[in-house]
Design a protein around this motif. Structure first.
Motif, PDB file in Angstrom:
ATOM      1  N   LEU A  63      -2.565 -14.661  15.293  1.00  0.00           N
ATOM      2  CA  LEU A  63      -2.837 -16.101  15.308  1.00  0.00           C
ATOM      3  C   LEU A  63      -3.635 -16.555  14.092  1.00  0.00           C
ATOM      4  CD1 LEU A  63      -3.699 -16.698  19.080  1.00  0.00           C
ATOM      5  CD2 LEU A  63      -1.481 -16.818  17.942  1.00  0.00           C
ATOM      6  N   GLU A  64      -3.838 -15.671  13.150  1.00  0.00           N
ATOM      7  CA  GLU A  64      -4.627 -16.008  11.957  1.00  0.00           C
ATOM      8  C   GLU A  64      -4.089 -17.215  11.203  1.00  0.00           C
ATOM      9  OE1 GLU A  64      -7.833 -15.847   9.645  1.00  0.00           O
ATOM     10  OE2 GLU A  64      -7.478 -14.413  11.276  1.00  0.00           O
ATOM     11  N   PRO A  65      -2.754 -17.392  11.037  1.00  0.00           N
ATOM     12  CA  PRO A  65      -2.269 -18.600  10.344  1.00  0.00           C
ATOM     13  C   PRO A  65      -2.692 -19.894  11.017  1.00  0.00           C
ATOM     14  CG  PRO A  65      -0.524 -16.961  10.499  1.00  0.00           C
ATOM     15  CD  PRO A  65      -1.656 -16.469  11.352  1.00  0.00           C
ATOM     16  N   ILE A  66      -2.802 -19.879  12.338  1.00  0.00           N
ATOM     17  CA  ILE A  66      -3.240 -21.080  13.051  1.00  0.00           C
ATOM     18  C   ILE A  66      -4.714 -21.345  12.772  1.00  0.00           C
ATOM     19  CG2 ILE A  66      -3.498 -22.130  15.332  1.00  0.00           C
ATOM     20  CD1 ILE A  66      -1.169 -20.377  16.270  1.00  0.00           C
ATOM     21  N   ALA A  67      -5.516 -20.291  12.780  1.00  0.00           N
ATOM     22  CA  ALA A  67      -6.940 -20.444  12.473  1.00  0.00           C
ATOM     23  C   ALA A  67      -7.135 -20.907  11.039  1.00  0.00           C
ATOM     24  CB  ALA A  67      -7.662 -19.122  12.711  1.00  0.00           C
ATOM     25  N   ASP A  68      -6.322 -20.402  10.120  1.00  0.00           N
ATOM     26  CA  ASP A  68      -6.425 -20.830   8.719  1.00  0.00           C
ATOM     27  C   ASP A  68      -6.150 -22.321   8.578  1.00  0.00           C
ATOM     28  OD1 ASP A  68      -7.067 -18.290   7.863  1.00  0.00           O
ATOM     29  OD2 ASP A  68      -5.005 -17.748   7.330  1.00  0.00           O
ATOM     30  N   ALA A  69      -5.178 -22.807   9.336  1.00  0.00           N
ATOM     31  CA  ALA A  69      -4.881 -24.247   9.296  1.00  0.00           C
ATOM     32  C   ALA A  69      -6.072 -25.053   9.803  1.00  0.00           C
ATOM     33  CB  ALA A  69      -3.640 -24.542  10.138  1.00  0.00           C
ATOM     34  N   GLY A  70      -6.754 -24.546  10.815  1.00  0.00           N
ATOM     35  CA  GLY A  70      -7.936 -25.228  11.320  1.00  0.00           C
ATOM     36  C   GLY A  70      -9.079 -25.220  10.319  1.00  0.00           C
ATOM     37  N   ARG A  71      -9.293 -24.076   9.678  1.00  0.00           N
ATOM     38  CA  ARG A  71     -10.370 -24.006   8.671  1.00  0.00           C
ATOM     39  C   ARG A  71     -10.098 -24.936   7.504  1.00  0.00           C
ATOM     40  NH1 ARG A  71      -9.193 -18.327   9.240  1.00  0.00           N
ATOM     41  NH2 ARG A  71     -10.474 -17.402  10.902  1.00  0.00           N
ATOM     42  N   GLU A  72      -8.830 -25.007   7.107  1.00  0.00           N
ATOM     43  CA  GLU A  72      -8.477 -25.895   6.000  1.00  0.00           C
ATOM     44  C   GLU A  72      -8.763 -27.345   6.349  1.00  0.00           C
ATOM     45  OE1 GLU A  72      -4.465 -27.200   3.471  1.00  0.00           O
ATOM     46  OE2 GLU A  72      -4.422 -25.436   4.781  1.00  0.00           O
ATOM     47  N   GLN A 187      -1.379 -21.033  26.394  1.00  0.00           N
ATOM     48  CA  GLN A 187      -2.543 -20.221  26.041  1.00  0.00           C
ATOM     49  C   GLN A 187      -2.990 -20.488  24.612  1.00  0.00           C
ATOM     50  OE1 GLN A 187      -0.949 -16.305  26.932  1.00  0.00           O
ATOM     51  NE2 GLN A 187      -1.997 -16.243  28.905  1.00  0.00           N
ATOM     52  N   VAL A 188      -2.027 -20.627  23.713  1.00  0.00           N
ATOM     53  CA  VAL A 188      -2.364 -20.946  22.317  1.00  0.00           C
ATOM     54  C   VAL A 188      -2.993 -22.333  22.236  1.00  0.00           C
ATOM     55  CG1 VAL A 188      -1.399 -21.370  20.019  1.00  0.00           C
ATOM     56  CG2 VAL A 188      -0.597 -19.423  21.359  1.00  0.00           C
ATOM     57  N   ALA A 189      -2.486 -23.285  23.025  1.00  0.00           N
ATOM     58  CA  ALA A 189      -3.059 -24.633  23.022  1.00  0.00           C
ATOM     59  C   ALA A 189      -4.511 -24.613  23.505  1.00  0.00           C
ATOM     60  CB  ALA A 189      -2.224 -25.552  23.904  1.00  0.00           C
ATOM     61  N   HIS A 190      -4.812 -23.803  24.518  1.00  0.00           N
ATOM     62  CA  HIS A 190      -6.195 -23.688  24.982  1.00  0.00           C
ATOM     63  C   HIS A 190      -7.076 -23.076  23.888  1.00  0.00           C
ATOM     64  CE1 HIS A 190      -4.922 -25.035  28.779  1.00  0.00           C
ATOM     65  NE2 HIS A 190      -4.457 -23.882  29.258  1.00  0.00           N
ATOM     66  N   TYR A 191      -6.534 -22.084  23.188  1.00  0.00           N
ATOM     67  CA  TYR A 191      -7.294 -21.493  22.075  1.00  0.00           C
ATOM     68  C   TYR A 191      -7.570 -22.529  21.004  1.00  0.00           C
ATOM     69  CZ  TYR A 191      -7.618 -19.433  17.442  1.00  0.00           C
ATOM     70  OH  TYR A 191      -7.975 -19.165  16.134  1.00  0.00           O
ATOM     71  N   ILE A 192      -6.591 -23.366  20.713  1.00  0.00           N
ATOM     72  CA  ILE A 192      -6.763 -24.396  19.677  1.00  0.00           C
ATOM     73  C   ILE A 192      -7.863 -25.378  20.078  1.00  0.00           C
ATOM     74  CG2 ILE A 192      -5.649 -26.408  18.629  1.00  0.00           C
ATOM     75  CD1 ILE A 192      -3.047 -24.787  18.583  1.00  0.00           C
ATOM     76  N   GLU A 193      -7.877 -25.774  21.333  1.00  0.00           N
ATOM     77  CA  GLU A 193      -8.921 -26.694  21.800  1.00  0.00           C
ATOM     78  C   GLU A 193     -10.304 -26.060  21.631  1.00  0.00           C
ATOM     79  OE1 GLU A 193      -7.965 -27.607  25.800  1.00  0.00           O
ATOM     80  OE2 GLU A 193      -6.172 -28.776  25.319  1.00  0.00           O
ATOM     81  N   ASP A 194     -10.433 -24.809  22.050  1.00  0.00           N
ATOM     82  CA  ASP A 194     -11.729 -24.135  21.940  1.00  0.00           C
ATOM     83  C   ASP A 194     -12.147 -23.958  20.485  1.00  0.00           C
ATOM     84  OD1 ASP A 194     -11.641 -23.979  24.662  1.00  0.00           O
ATOM     85  OD2 ASP A 194     -11.079 -21.858  24.738  1.00  0.00           O
ATOM     86  N   GLU A 195     -11.188 -23.554  19.654  1.00  0.00           N
ATOM     87  CA  GLU A 195     -11.512 -23.275  18.255  1.00  0.00           C
ATOM     88  C   GLU A 195     -11.833 -24.550  17.495  1.00  0.00           C
ATOM     89  OE1 GLU A 195     -12.104 -20.616  15.032  1.00  0.00           O
ATOM     90  OE2 GLU A 195     -12.031 -20.435  17.216  1.00  0.00           O
ATOM     91  N   ALA A 196     -11.098 -25.634  17.766  1.00  0.00           N
ATOM     92  CA  ALA A 196     -11.386 -26.914  17.109  1.00  0.00           C
ATOM     93  C   ALA A 196     -12.779 -27.405  17.481  1.00  0.00           C
ATOM     94  CB  ALA A 196     -10.329 -27.950  17.491  1.00  0.00           C
ATOM     95  N   LEU A 197     -13.154 -27.244  18.751  1.00  0.00           N
ATOM     96  CA  LEU A 197     -14.491 -27.634  19.190  1.00  0.00           C
ATOM     97  C   LEU A 197     -15.549 -26.785  18.505  1.00  0.00           C
ATOM     98  CD1 LEU A 197     -16.378 -29.220  21.056  1.00  0.00           C
ATOM     99  CD2 LEU A 197     -15.922 -27.501  22.824  1.00  0.00           C
ATOM    100  N   ARG A 198     -15.309 -25.490  18.428  1.00  0.00           N
ATOM    101  CA  ARG A 198     -16.286 -24.586  17.801  1.00  0.00           C
ATOM    102  C   ARG A 198     -16.454 -24.893  16.317  1.00  0.00           C
ATOM    103  NH1 ARG A 198     -16.805 -20.600  14.615  1.00  0.00           N
ATOM    104  NH2 ARG A 198     -14.571 -20.587  14.137  1.00  0.00           N
ATOM    105  N   MET A 199     -15.334 -25.115  15.617  1.00  0.00           N
ATOM    106  CA  MET A 199     -15.401 -25.378  14.179  1.00  0.00           C
ATOM    107  C   MET A 199     -16.149 -26.665  13.868  1.00  0.00           C
ATOM    108  SD  MET A 199     -11.652 -24.403  12.647  1.00  0.00           S
ATOM    109  CE  MET A 199     -11.053 -22.721  12.587  1.00  0.00           C
TER     110      MET A 199
END
Length: 214
Positions: A63-72, A187-199
């Protein structure tokens, strides 16, 4: 007809040229079906496992490409943008990357739907051709005995069996794996919500510290 003629190989060898082409095509479709099922199953299991580990704070793996998009998206500061607006923008950017990722991960899954819908008709063509062969044999020999019609009927039924052997796994695989991909997407959508909040929360806290230090 002896019992050995009931084996798939014997039925193929006893078929005519057209029947052999039909059966060979369906056999290849059946093999391709199982290749697609195995590939899709492995992919969906890996995605689900990565999403669970990511939400637990462990390495995110594929899932690293998804996290990279969030960091960008998180690294881009827009004037007068609130924390909520930024969180929504980061989540949208990650969701877009997730959709592309899941589409690639599904790979040949749509081909299973094609095989499940087309294979029975290909088998039906072989069935019709076998019956036509039987009638041709009757006309040529002027005899309606079982020995005359049996080869054509056997070829017809064999083509039907080959078609079902390709279509049934493809249909079941498409529906079951498609449902699994839907669950993995959630499950990926839940991860995105958590990661966006954390970032965004971490970024807001860092900016407050910078202001206080200044």
């Amino acid at each position: 007809m002896d019992h050995t003629s009931l084996s798939p190989l014997a039925m193929f060898l006893n078929a005519g040229p057209v029947g052999k082409v039909v059966m060979a095509s369906l056999l290849l479709a059946s093999i391709w079906t199982w290749v697609l099922i195995i590939e899709a199953t492995v992919a969906v299991v890996r995605i689900g496992k990565a999403a669970r580990e990511a939400r637990a704070g462990r390495p995110i793996g594929i899932l690293e490409p998804i996290a990279d998009a969030g960091r960008e998206a998180n690294a881009l500061d827009i004037i007068d943008e609130t924390v909520g607006d930024k969180r929504e923008r980061v989540a949208e950017n990650m969701s877009r990357a997730a959709r592309e990722f899941l589409t690639k991960a599904e790979g040949g899954l749509p081909n299973l739907a094609v095989i499940s819908s087309v294979a029975p008709f290909v088998g039906l063509f072989g069935t019709v051709w076998g019956i036509m062969t039987s009638f041709a044999g009757i006309a040529a020999s002027q005899d309606t005995s079982l020995a005359v019609v049996a080869p054509g009927i056997a070829e017809a039924l064999a083509a039907t069996a080959y078609g079902l052997a390709a279509a049934i796994p493809a249909s079941v695989g498409y529906n079951r794996i498609g449902a699994s991909f839907s669950r993995a997407g959630q499950q990926v959508a839940h991860y995105i919500e958590d990661e966006a909040l954390r970032m965004t929360s971490a970024g807001a806290a860092a900016r407050r510290q910078q202001k206080e230090a200044a």
